[in-house]
Design a protein around this motif. Structure first.
Motif, PDB file in Angstrom:
ATOM      1  N   VAL A  87      36.324  34.496  39.497  1.00 42.71           N
ATOM      2  CA  VAL A  87      36.814  33.245  40.076  1.00 42.71           C
ATOM      3  C   VAL A  87      35.628  32.306  40.236  1.00 42.71           C
ATOM      4  O   VAL A  87      34.477  32.708  40.068  1.00 42.71           O
ATOM      5  CB  VAL A  87      37.503  33.464  41.443  1.00 42.71           C
ATOM      6  N   ARG A  88      35.912  31.054  40.578  1.00 43.39           N
ATOM      7  CA  ARG A  88      34.852  30.081  40.885  1.00 43.39           C
ATOM      8  C   ARG A  88      35.309  29.225  42.058  1.00 43.39           C
ATOM      9  O   ARG A  88      36.418  29.393  42.551  1.00 43.39           O
ATOM     10  CB  ARG A  88      34.496  29.241  39.664  1.00 43.39           C
ATOM     11  N   ASP A  89      34.471  28.325  42.507  1.00 45.88           N
ATOM     12  CA  ASP A  89      34.780  27.478  43.668  1.00 45.88           C
ATOM     13  C   ASP A  89      35.067  28.343  44.897  1.00 45.88           C
ATOM     14  O   ASP A  89      36.002  28.097  45.654  1.00 45.88           O
ATOM     15  CB  ASP A  89      35.973  26.551  43.384  1.00 45.88           C
ATOM     16  N   VAL A  90      34.249  29.363  45.097  1.00 46.05           N
ATOM     17  CA  VAL A  90      34.546  30.372  46.120  1.00 46.05           C
ATOM     18  C   VAL A  90      34.516  29.827  47.548  1.00 46.05           C
ATOM     19  O   VAL A  90      35.262  30.317  48.400  1.00 46.05           O
ATOM     20  CB  VAL A  90      33.644  31.621  45.981  1.00 46.05           C
ATOM     21  N   ASP A  91      33.701  28.831  47.842  1.00 44.11           N
ATOM     22  CA  ASP A  91      33.692  28.288  49.203  1.00 44.11           C
ATOM     23  C   ASP A  91      35.004  27.578  49.515  1.00 44.11           C
ATOM     24  O   ASP A  91      35.540  27.702  50.616  1.00 44.11           O
ATOM     25  CB  ASP A  91      32.500  27.343  49.394  1.00 44.11           C
ATOM     26  N   ALA A  92      35.543  26.864  48.548  1.00 42.66           N
ATOM     27  CA  ALA A  92      36.836  26.198  48.739  1.00 42.66           C
ATOM     28  C   ALA A  92      37.966  27.219  48.825  1.00 42.66           C
ATOM     29  O   ALA A  92      38.856  27.109  49.669  1.00 42.66           O
ATOM     30  CB  ALA A  92      37.095  25.209  47.609  1.00 42.66           C
ATOM     31  N   ILE A  93      37.941  28.240  47.969  1.00 44.54           N
ATOM     32  CA  ILE A  93      38.971  29.277  47.993  1.00 44.54           C
ATOM     33  C   ILE A  93      38.949  30.029  49.320  1.00 44.54           C
ATOM     34  O   ILE A  93      39.999  30.402  49.850  1.00 44.54           O
ATOM     35  CB  ILE A  93      38.809  30.235  46.786  1.00 44.54           C
ATOM     36  N   ALA A  94      37.777  30.212  49.894  1.00 46.53           N
ATOM     37  CA  ALA A  94      37.647  30.925  51.167  1.00 46.53           C
ATOM     38  C   ALA A  94      38.364  30.210  52.314  1.00 46.53           C
ATOM     39  O   ALA A  94      38.673  30.825  53.334  1.00 46.53           O
ATOM     40  CB  ALA A  94      36.174  31.111  51.521  1.00 46.53           C
ATOM     41  N   GLU A  95      38.650  28.926  52.136  1.00 47.96           N
ATOM     42  CA  GLU A  95      39.341  28.144  53.168  1.00 47.96           C
ATOM     43  C   GLU A  95      40.855  28.136  52.989  1.00 47.96           C
ATOM     44  O   GLU A  95      41.581  27.648  53.855  1.00 47.96           O
ATOM     45  CB  GLU A  95      38.823  26.698  53.146  1.00 47.96           C
ATOM     46  N   LEU A  96      41.354  28.649  51.867  1.00 46.86           N
ATOM     47  CA  LEU A  96      42.787  28.585  51.561  1.00 46.86           C
ATOM     48  C   LEU A  96      43.540  29.795  52.091  1.00 46.86           C
ATOM     49  O   LEU A  96      43.049  30.925  52.005  1.00 46.86           O
ATOM     50  CB  LEU A  96      42.990  28.479  50.050  1.00 46.86           C
ATOM     51  N   ASP A  97      44.751  29.565  52.594  1.00 43.75           N
ATOM     52  CA  ASP A  97      45.604  30.658  53.078  1.00 43.75           C
ATOM     53  C   ASP A  97      46.224  31.366  51.879  1.00 43.75           C
ATOM     54  O   ASP A  97      47.405  31.215  51.571  1.00 43.75           O
ATOM     55  CB  ASP A  97      46.691  30.118  54.012  1.00 43.75           C
ATOM     56  N   LEU A  98      45.382  32.131  51.202  1.00 45.51           N
ATOM     57  CA  LEU A  98      45.766  32.848  50.000  1.00 45.51           C
ATOM     58  C   LEU A  98      44.911  34.103  49.917  1.00 45.51           C
ATOM     59  O   LEU A  98      43.711  34.051  50.190  1.00 45.51           O
ATOM     60  CB  LEU A  98      45.512  31.961  48.769  1.00 45.51           C
ATOM     61  N   GLY A  99      45.515  35.203  49.562  1.00 45.24           N
ATOM     62  CA  GLY A  99      44.740  36.401  49.299  1.00 45.24           C
ATOM     63  C   GLY A  99      44.198  36.330  47.884  1.00 45.24           C
ATOM     64  O   GLY A  99      44.945  36.022  46.954  1.00 45.24           O
ATOM     65  N   VAL A 100      42.902  36.572  47.721  1.00 46.20           N
ATOM     66  CA  VAL A 100      42.293  36.544  46.398  1.00 46.20           C
ATOM     67  C   VAL A 100      41.311  37.701  46.294  1.00 46.20           C
ATOM     68  O   VAL A 100      40.358  37.775  47.062  1.00 46.20           O
ATOM     69  CB  VAL A 100      41.543  35.216  46.121  1.00 46.20           C
ATOM     70  N   HIS A 101      41.573  38.597  45.355  1.00 41.86           N
ATOM     71  CA  HIS A 101      40.627  39.659  45.033  1.00 41.86           C
ATOM     72  C   HIS A 101      40.219  39.480  43.580  1.00 41.86           C
ATOM     73  O   HIS A 101      41.070  39.301  42.710  1.00 41.86           O
ATOM     74  CB  HIS A 101      41.266  41.043  45.211  1.00 41.86           C
ATOM     75  N   ALA A 102      38.917  39.518  43.335  1.00 41.30           N
ATOM     76  CA  ALA A 102      38.379  39.402  41.981  1.00 41.30           C
ATOM     77  C   ALA A 102      37.113  40.240  41.905  1.00 41.30           C
ATOM     78  O   ALA A 102      36.574  40.675  42.928  1.00 41.30           O
ATOM     79  CB  ALA A 102      38.087  37.942  41.641  1.00 41.30           C
ATOM     80  N   LEU A 103      36.637  40.455  40.694  1.00 45.41           N
ATOM     81  CA  LEU A 103      35.434  41.266  40.513  1.00 45.41           C
ATOM     82  C   LEU A 103      34.162  40.522  40.881  1.00 45.41           C
ATOM     83  O   LEU A 103      33.214  41.121  41.373  1.00 45.41           O
ATOM     84  CB  LEU A 103      35.328  41.749  39.062  1.00 45.41           C
ATOM     85  N   ALA A 104      34.110  39.221  40.612  1.00 45.03           N
ATOM     86  CA  ALA A 104      32.891  38.454  40.851  1.00 45.03           C
ATOM     87  C   ALA A 104      33.207  36.965  40.795  1.00 45.03           C
ATOM     88  O   ALA A 104      34.333  36.565  40.505  1.00 45.03           O
ATOM     89  CB  ALA A 104      31.838  38.804  39.791  1.00 45.03           C
ATOM     90  N   SER A 105      32.182  36.177  41.067  1.00 47.09           N
ATOM     91  CA  SER A 105      32.302  34.726  40.913  1.00 47.09           C
ATOM     92  C   SER A 105      31.285  34.251  39.885  1.00 47.09           C
ATOM     93  O   SER A 105      30.235  34.876  39.691  1.00 47.09           O
ATOM     94  CB  SER A 105      32.073  34.018  42.246  1.00 47.09           C
TER      95      SER A 105
END
Length: 170
Positions: free
Chosen positions: A105-123
């Motif tokens: 994934v990318r844009d991890v700081d923005a994704i960290a603020e979203l009410d969404l579960g996200v699991h990935a191997l790396a950024s």
């Protein structure tokens, strides 16, 4: 933020009679990390297989995802991201519970603020190409698990569990 009513460890302990699978870390150190604000999430799987092309990921997350988790087999590519903040925002807008990406994934700081579960191997900051490639509703095989659309995915900071039937109300 929504919190799912389970801990994956407890799901395994409380259901010894069920055929549950656990996504295992690989010998080369590939394991899932949590990126979204929702640290515990689950739902019915929708599967997509794509390699370095997030066309299908974007399309699916733009549809109604109520009660669902998108599971993406990106072939464990470490060369580009299959989801960034704009696609993740679309997932939130369309009520997806979460996304599991066997890739980056990318844009991890923005994704960290979203009410969404996200699991990935790396950024990685590199975006993917969009050529319209990828298959949906196909059987996926990664982390020692077989995942099909319609299975139930349960994920938290302990790991990812797959069940053929619902184990808890989400």
């Amino acid at each position: 933020m929504s919190t799912a009513p389970f801990v994956t460890c407890d799901l395994l302990d409380d259901n010894p009679d069920k055929e549950l699978q656990v996504v295992t870390p690989s010998m080369d150190g590939k394991f899932f990390k949590s990126y979204g604000a929702r640290k515990s999430f689950g739902g019915q799987a929708v599967t997509v297989k794509c390699f370095e092309d997030n066309s299908r990921v974007k399309e699916l997350l733009a549809t109604d995802g109520t009660g669902k988790v998108l599971v993406v087999d990106g072939g464990a590519s470490m060369r580009c991201a299959l989801m960034g903040d704009l696609i993740a925002e679309s997932a939130v807008k369309n009520h997806w519970n979460g996304v599991v990406i066997y890739g980056c994934v990318r844009d991890v700081d923005a994704i960290a603020e979203l009410d969404l579960g996200v699991h990935a191997l790396a950024s990685i900051p590199q975006k993917s190409n969009r050529k319209g490639a990828g298959e949906t509703d196909v059987q996926l095989n990664f982390g020692g698990a077989v995942i099909q659309s319609g299975d139930y995915i349960y994920a938290d900071n302990n790991g990812i569990v797959i069940a053929r039937e619902s184990l808890v109300s989400l």
